[in-house]
Design an enzyme around this catalytic site. Structure first.
Site, short mmCIF file in Angstrom:
data_model
loop_
_atom_site.label_atom_id
_atom_site.label_comp_id
_atom_site.label_asym_id
_atom_site.label_seq_id
_atom_site.Cartn_x
_atom_site.Cartn_y
_atom_site.Cartn_z
N THR A 33 6.82 -12.02 -3.22
CA THR A 33 8.10 -11.66 -2.61
C THR A 33 8.77 -12.84 -1.92
OG1 THR A 33 6.85 -10.92 -0.68
CG2 THR A 33 7.47 -9.25 -2.28
N CYS A 34 7.97 -13.83 -1.48
CA CYS A 34 8.60 -14.97 -0.81
C CYS A 34 9.41 -15.82 -1.80
CB CYS A 34 7.54 -15.83 -0.13
SG CYS A 34 6.25 -16.42 -1.24
N MET A 35 9.09 -15.70 -3.11
CA MET A 35 9.82 -16.45 -4.14
C MET A 35 10.63 -15.54 -5.04
SD MET A 35 7.00 -19.31 -5.26
CE MET A 35 5.72 -18.11 -5.66
#
Length: 818
Positions: free
Chosen positions: A699-701
């Site tokens: 989710t961070c990317m």
């Protein structure tokens, strides 16, 4: 006096003392004499013109009288300090003299003066007769006098008389409408000696019309404005919007002599008397922007004009780049008249301001100082206990979260930003849940602070401060949260006052009762109503006075209008004042008021929650990247997008949250998702082991790791959804329908060997299903358990209880399916 003024002859008497200036003494005596002259039936039009001109001349020399109240002046939002002269220039009139002047400017004087001036033009106003010199002279004299009076005298009583007991608004509107349609504004320089001949002809009429019409709009109700179309028709209001927009753009962008941040200089120094044209321009830009903002509010309640009617034509990328720089014309417009700029442009400016702050904050530190362990089943309490004391600097920095499950075990995963987005969605959902007691719902399921929150939570005000901070943090990080707020509560974030016509957003039944009282034809005193209001919070009844001594003051036909406004003020403003104030303080720790002031309440809701129209899957597809061997035309990618388009909006949001950590896309589209949505091949080759893997995400990317599936297998529950779609491998066309269907649903091919079938499950009664493959039909009865001949390359599987149906066309390994 009038002849001397026209000849520029100095005629003012000498000052008796500082408290008795000669011009003030002369003004007080002249107003009494003028009132007597205007009351005569044979008072001439020329006499009224001269009275207005002399009164204007003498009023100009007065300072703003102490009796005037800046808080109720519709023509200004400046502070009281901004309206005062420096100490060395301050003039304080004798109290008796001041009272004499204010008292002489009573309602009868205004009625008499406007009656004589407009008496001969009112009957023909609005026709196509054109403007004659007499009408122009009357308009100029009235506007010059009232423009100066608004700056000098108390305006509350004046506004009531001018708005509801004279035809000023209608006369001025007919004048402005004709000038606008003819594209020719007559010059009015003779009415104010200091106005140059090239001053815009619309300047003085707008300086008077805007505050009076704005005052009327504060008191009319929704039925009067929308249904009865009072005081102006909706067609005329649309024309007025165009006039105001053009005037504001001219004043603020095309020819801005003095920027808005110089208003204080003009008012507080000799520049006020030495540069009067700039003072009037500043006044008009202020009152016109206030009125146009109010008309936008009316348009938001019930649209009567397209939103782009409020937008100027000259907004481009250059304007947007200038808007974030203090002191530029674009920046001044964003502070004073942001509605001239389209919503999408303002969002870009807002995002630029947030990005600049985040970048400055990022340059101060590399490591994340704030890491918190949060129990999922106590998310609000843990977050409040650990985060409520964070400083403004800490709030602007990175915050990282790790979740603790119900067994007390820390969940796997490193928070690179995605877990924090998940945390923000979950905590806002919990905190703003009406079951928690801090917020209540309107009949439209819109949230507002619970007036009785203190009865449930001892530290309720501290919680409101924390929730304001949470909402600001979500906006600061660009995280959209599904929190639908009531419009009247969002007004509090902008420090705006709510009026009677805002009451339907809280309590439509109470609004109808107040309108009934307003139009009641009988004797209202017979209803035994008093200036009190009864609250019922959790079964506890309390009685509040709407004004001092209200328990003993009966509502009558004479005071019913103030009563309706006091009731609406109590419900919309007073009873939630503490909760709203603490929420706003927390909110403004991260989000400046000047940023929020760029948006109206409906636009502010869009900034918080995004559009309600659902996800634009086509836009997401256009702005997606691929990796690991995938590309936009890869058969797996083709299948993925078709499956995603077939999902319900709820399931689409779940997929987006799985990949990005947030169930809502960026407000301006997925082009602004950072980083862009990406699908990466996972599992290498399409081996059996790889195909057994489930998709994963980072989710961070915003990264979806998708194995190279050969087919997407979808189970369908006909009892829950009337219509669904299946995606499967298909080398040949196939159709499927219920025996009760009238039309066959046909496979839509989306690529080589890939098809999608839309099936209607609108029939609740289980029945046989028919599967056609090429021209050969296979039937499966409701009680048959035998599958169709596997050599046909087709199989139909039905759950015994008809909970799900699965279709497999040309299965590569049919024995793998149960």
């Amino acid at each position: 006096m009038a002849r001397c003024m026209r000849n520029n002859t100095y005629v003012l008497p000498n000052d008796l003392s500082v408290e008795y200036p000669g011009h003030a003494c002369l003004l007080g005596n002249m107003l009494e004499t003028a009132g007597a002259a205007l009351s005569h039936a044979d008072c001439s039009f020329e006499m009224a013109i001269d009275i207005a001109a002399v009164t204007t001349f003498l009023l100009e020399a007065l300072p703003p009288l102490k009796s005037s109240s800046p808080e109720i002046r519709p023509s200004s939002t400046l502070d009281e300090d901004d309206m005062a002269l420096p100490d060395e220039m301050e003039i304080v009139l004798n109290k008796d003299l001041e009272h004499k002047i204010v008292h002489a400017m009573h309602s009868r004087f205004l009625l008499q003066l406007t009656g004589v001036l407009f008496g001969e033009i009112t009957m023909v106003s609005g026709s196509n007769h054109g403007l004659d010199d007499k009408e122009v002279a009357a308009i100029g004299a009235a506007c010059a006098f009232l423009q100066v009076a608004f700056n000098t005298l108390p305006v509350e009583r004046m506004m009531t008389v001018l708005a509801f007991r004279t035809e000023l608004v209608q006369v001025l509107w007919n004048f402005m409408k004709q000038c606008h349609e003819n594209k020719k504004w007559p010059s009015l320089p003779d009415q104010l000696s200091y106005l140059p001949g090239n001053a815009p002809g619309w300047l003085l009429p707008l300086a008077v019309f805007c505050p009076v019409y704005k005052y009327m709009l504060m008191l009319v109700d929704n039925e009067e404005f929308y249904e009865q179309e009072k005081p102006l028709s909706l067609k005329d209001v649309r024309c007025l919007i165009v006039i105001l927009r053009q005037a504001l753009w001219q004043l603020l962008w095309v020819n801005p002599k003095v920027h808005s941040n110089s208003v204080k200089l003009i008012k507080n120094t000799s520049a006020y008397s030495g540069n009067p044209i700039e003072s009037i321009k500043q006044r008009v830009s202020l009152v016109a922007s206030e009125l146009l903002s109010q008309l936008q509010d009316w348009n938001n309640r019930r649209q009567f004009a397209p939103p782009n009617d409020f937008h100027a034509d000259g907004v481009d990328d250059s304007f947007i780049s200038q808007a974030v720089i203090d002191g530029t014309k674009a920046n001044d417009i964003m502070k004073q008249a942001p509605f001239l700029v389209p919503f999408t442009s303002r969002v870009k400016i807002f995002n630029s301001q947030l990005l600049a702050v985040r970048q400055r904050q990022g340059s101060h530190g590399v490591f994340t100082r704030n890491r918190y362990r949060i129990r999922r089943d106590h998310i609000l309490e843990d977050a409040y206990n650990q985060m409520s004391a964070l400083s403004e600097e800490d709030l602007r920095g990175l915050i990282r979260v790790s979740f603790i499950n119900e067994f007390g075990v820390e969940e796997a995963g490193i928070d690179g930003g995605g877990i924090f987005k998940d945390f923000m969605e979950n905590i806002t959902r919990a905190a703003f849940d009406v079951q928690y007691g801090l917020f209540k719902e309107t009949s439209d399921h819109l949230l507002y602070p619970n007036p009785g929150s203190g009865m449930l939570h001892e530290q309720h005000l501290q919680f409101f401060h924390f929730l304001g901070t949470l909402l600001a943090k979500a906006m600061f990080e660009g995280i959209l949260v599904d929190i639908p707020f009531a419009t009247f509560f969002l007004s509090k974030l902008k420090k705006k006052y709510n009026y009677l016509n805002d009451l339907p957003s809280l309590d439509s039944e109470l609004y109808r009762h107040l309108i009934f009282l307003k139009r009641y034809q009988g004797d209202i005193s017979d209803l035994e109503l008093y200036f009190v209001i009864v609250n019922n919070e959790y079964g506890e009844l309390t009685e509040e006075e709407l004004l001092p001594g209200g328990r003993n003051q009966r509502v009558t036909n004479d005071n019913v209008i103030p009563f309706t406004h006091l009731v609406s003020n109590y419900r919309l403003n007073y009873q939630i004042r503490l909760q709203s104030s603490h929420f706003m303080r927390g909110f403004q720790q991260l989000i400046k008021k000047e940023w929020i002031d760029m948006f109206d309440e409906h636009e502010l809701q869009l900034l918080i929650s995004g559009s309600l129209d659902g996800l634009d899957i086509d836009d997401l597809r256009i702005h997606s990247n691929y990796g690991g061997g995938y590309h936009s035309e890869h058969y797996v990618i083709e299948m993925f997008w078709e499956v995603l388009k077939g999902f319900s909006m709820e399931n689409q949001k779940k997929i987006l949250k799985f990949v990005t950590g947030c169930s809502r896309g960026p407000l301006l589209g997925f082009k602004y998702l950072e980083p862009l949505f990406c699908i990466q091949r996972a599992g290498g080759t399409a081996s059996e082991e790889a195909l057994d893997r489930l998709p994963t995400s980072a989710t961070c990317m915003n990264l979806l790791k998708l194995p190279p599936y050969r087919r997407f297998f979808v189970k369908i529950n006909p009892r829950l959804h009337n219509r669904k779609e299946m995606v499967f491998d298909a080398k040949r066309k196939a159709t499927l329908c219920c025996s009760y269907c009238t039309n066959w649903s046909t496979v839509k091919k989306i690529g080589k060997g890939i098809g999608i079938l839309s099936i209607d499950f609108s029939y609740k009664t289980p029945s046989p299903w028919h599967l056609r493959l090429d021209s050969k039909e296979h039937r499966k009865g409701s009680r048959q358990n035998k599958l169709p001949d596997s050599k046909s390359g087709a199989a139909l599987i039905r759950h015994k209880k008809w909970n799900s149906i699965a279709i497999i066309i040309n299965p590569i390994t049919p024995n793998r399916y149960p």
